[in-house]
Every structure is written in C-alpha cells, then in structure tokens.
Design an enzyme around this catalytic site. Structure first.
Site, PDB file in Angstrom:
ATOM      1  N   ASP A  45       0.843  -1.201   0.000  1.00  0.00           N
ATOM      2  CA  ASP A  45       0.000   0.000   0.000  1.00  0.00           C
ATOM      3  C   ASP A  45       0.884   1.259   0.000  1.00  0.00           C
ATOM      4  O   ASP A  45       0.383   2.381  -0.053  1.00  0.00           O
ATOM      5  CB  ASP A  45      -1.021  -0.003   1.144  1.00  0.00           C
ATOM      6  CG  ASP A  45      -0.394  -0.111   2.518  1.00  0.00           C
ATOM      7  OD1 ASP A  45       0.849  -0.179   2.619  1.00  0.00           O
ATOM      8  OD2 ASP A  45      -1.156  -0.122   3.511  1.00  0.00           O
ATOM      9  N   SER A  46       2.201   1.054   0.001  1.00  0.00           N
ATOM     10  CA  SER A  46       3.131   2.161  -0.255  1.00  0.00           C
ATOM     11  C   SER A  46       2.832   2.805  -1.606  1.00  0.00           C
ATOM     12  O   SER A  46       3.283   3.916  -1.879  1.00  0.00           O
ATOM     13  CB  SER A  46       4.580   1.659  -0.233  1.00  0.00           C
ATOM     14  OG  SER A  46       4.738   0.531  -1.062  1.00  0.00           O
ATOM     15  N   ASP A  84      -0.994  -6.144  -0.057  1.00  0.00           N
ATOM     16  CA  ASP A  84      -1.366  -5.505   1.208  1.00  0.00           C
ATOM     17  C   ASP A  84      -2.873  -5.334   1.336  1.00  0.00           C
ATOM     18  O   ASP A  84      -3.531  -4.836   0.406  1.00  0.00           O
ATOM     19  CB  ASP A  84      -0.734  -4.104   1.292  1.00  0.00           C
ATOM     20  CG  ASP A  84       0.561  -4.097   2.070  1.00  0.00           C
ATOM     21  OD1 ASP A  84       0.825  -5.056   2.821  1.00  0.00           O
ATOM     22  OD2 ASP A  84       1.322  -3.121   1.923  1.00  0.00           O
ATOM     23  N   LYS A 112      -1.026  -9.380   3.275  1.00  0.00           N
ATOM     24  CA  LYS A 112      -0.258  -8.854   4.414  1.00  0.00           C
ATOM     25  C   LYS A 112      -1.123  -7.870   5.178  1.00  0.00           C
ATOM     26  O   LYS A 112      -1.846  -7.067   4.566  1.00  0.00           O
ATOM     27  CB  LYS A 112       1.027  -8.177   3.913  1.00  0.00           C
ATOM     28  CG  LYS A 112       1.851  -7.556   5.042  1.00  0.00           C
ATOM     29  CD  LYS A 112       3.280  -7.237   4.611  1.00  0.00           C
ATOM     30  CE  LYS A 112       3.434  -5.959   3.832  1.00  0.00           C
ATOM     31  NZ  LYS A 112       2.964  -4.745   4.519  1.00  0.00           N
ATOM     32  N   GLU A 181       9.444  -3.884  10.321  1.00  0.00           N
ATOM     33  CA  GLU A 181       9.877  -2.609   9.739  1.00  0.00           C
ATOM     34  C   GLU A 181      10.395  -1.651  10.814  1.00  0.00           C
ATOM     35  O   GLU A 181       9.722  -1.405  11.824  1.00  0.00           O
ATOM     36  CB  GLU A 181       8.683  -1.966   8.985  1.00  0.00           C
ATOM     37  CG  GLU A 181       9.030  -0.629   8.349  1.00  0.00           C
ATOM     38  CD  GLU A 181       8.000  -0.134   7.342  1.00  0.00           C
ATOM     39  OE1 GLU A 181       7.046  -0.889   7.035  1.00  0.00           O
ATOM     40  OE2 GLU A 181       8.159   1.002   6.865  1.00  0.00           O
TER      41      GLU A 181
END
Ligand code: KIV
Length: 264
Positions: A45-46, A84, A112, A181
């Site tokens: 979703d970046s 995502d 994810k 992360e």
C-alpha cells in the site's frame, strides 16, 4: 520458470539462505524483477505514496491494490506475490475475508496485514479459509497517526517485549511470514531466532531471513525524505537490471543492509 511458494521460503530459513524481495506495482517492472531473480514481490500500500503522491498509505483502497496486483501477476507469473490489505480493510475478521478474497482473486498468493495480537482471530479466520497471511510489525505505516510520525519502534524494553510477544502470538495464530519494519537490529535478530517462519526486514538490520525494499528506494527515486535504511542500487551502474542483481547479491551475501542502514 518454477513458481516460488511459501514452502521455498521456509526451506531457505532452515538453510540460513537470505533472500531479497521488492515491492512492485506494474507488469513491466514485475517482469524485469522476476527475470533478474527476485523471487518475492509485494504490491504494497506504499503505492499510495510512490504512485499516487499521497503523504501516507491511508487513502489506498482494496480496489487500488487489486488493480496493481492483477498487473504485477501478469508480469511475474512465477514470483510469490504478496498484496497488502489497506487501511481499515481488515477492521473485522469478516471484512478481512471479503477483502482478502478480492486480492487473492486478483492473483496474490498471500495477503499482508499490519498489527499485533489483536489480529490473531482474523489470521485464524483467513488461514482456515485458505488465505495465507503475512504479518507486519514494528513501524506499521497505517498507524502513522497513532505513532505521531514514521518512527523507529521497539526501542524500549517494554515495547520490545510486546513486539516479540505479538510476533509469537501471530505465528501461533497461523501467519506464514512476518515483515519487521524499522526496529533495532538486535530486536529483529531476537524475533527472527524465536520464530520458525521466515522474517523479512526493512530497516531491521541484517539478521532477518529476508529483506524487502520499496522499489523506488532501491533506485533512488524516492520523493522527499529518504529513509536511513534505503540504498540507491542504481547509483553505481546506472542500469536497472544490474541494480536489481546487485541488490539480490548484497542481500544474499549479508552486505546489505550495512550498519549505516540499521537502527540500534
Ligand atoms: O507497503 C509497503 O510497501 C510495505 C513495505 C514497506 C514492506 O509494506
């Protein structure tokens, strides 16, 4: 080309063989990444930041991720493809199932989701319904407003203990992979050693089983702030294929991430 499955990743962990993965959002880059030997891709979703120009991942929808998942799958048929579940799309187990179905039908092999032990019921429900799940702990960007910014997580003893406990609870609930992360290297090492499933790090030091980078960070085309853990693999050769090969090689040999890309 033989498809990569989650079983391969589990095998690599046992063999202590490190692996490199990248985000991808379109068919052309996905094809190039697969051709150069990347085995695991994530439609992150970046994309809200890298493709859409937002300042967070929050505006991204399930339809957005599904659209890019279809494109990436067409470009990279043999990669293990993660997609995502975006912000609020897994707020309840039922919602997670409906939205995960859309991403799996778009071509994902695994979804994810971001968060700790509160997700155990959701993870169980998804895995019992044939949806493999990857967890995501540490700096979970969908929680940026809770964290008050993009900050390294798990630095104090209590937070580190909680993160390890969350990772173990999620593994018991059924996750088959975990992304960590922006956490200190030693915490990432502890989590990686405590879990039987593979752990993929981003800004988590070099002790994890695998690494992932947002593709834009790997090519030095990140707009605005460049994260400490990012490395421009394109700088040396100026050639995208060589850059991807360099990234894979550096991860496999434990050269990347170096100390300068890691947190204490
Ligand atoms: O959305 C994304 O690209 C991610 C990676 C940073 C792991 O979640």
């Amino acid at each position: 080309m033989k498809p990569t499955t989650v079983t391969h990743l589990h095998q690599w962990k046992q063999e202590q063989r490190k692996f490199a993965s990248l985000t991808a959002y379109d068919a052309s880059f996905a094809k190039l990444f697969e051709e150069q030997g990347v085995k695991v891709l994530l439609v992150g979703d970046s994309l809200g930041m890298t493709l859409q120009g937002h300042d967070s991942t929050l505006p991204v929808t399930v339809a957005d991720v599904a659209y890019h998942t279809r494109a990436v799958r067409r470009g990279a048929p043999a990669c293990l493809l993660l997609a995502d579940l975006p912000f609020m799309s897994y707020a309840t187990p039922q919602l997670a199932c409906a939205n995960a179905a859309e991403l799996m039908q778009a071509g994902a092999n695994m979804v994810k989701l971001e968060g700790g032990s509160w997700l155990c019921e959701t993870v169980k429900m998804l895995t019992q319904r044939a949806v493999p799940v990857c967890g995501h702990l540490g700096l979970t960007p969908q929680s940026v407003n809770v964290f008050g910014g993009y900050k390294v997580q798990g630095r104090d003893e209590l937070a580190a203990k909680q993160l390890l406990e969350d990772a173990q609870n999620l593994e018991l609930a059924g996750i088959q992979l975990l992304v960590l992360e922006c956490v200190p290297t030693e915490l990432a090492r502890k989590v990686t050693e405590a879990l039987t499933i593979p752990v993929i790090g981003i800004g988590a030091g070099n002790a994890t089983d695998g690494q992932i980078l947002v593709m834009h960070d790997a090519f030095g085309i990140t707009g605005g702030h460049t994260p400490k853990f990012a490395k421009n693999f394109l700088a040396q050769s100026g050639d995208i294929r060589s850059a991807v090969q360099q990234y894979i090689q550096d991860v496999e040999q434990g050269i990347y991430p170096a100390e300068e890309h890691s947190f204490n």
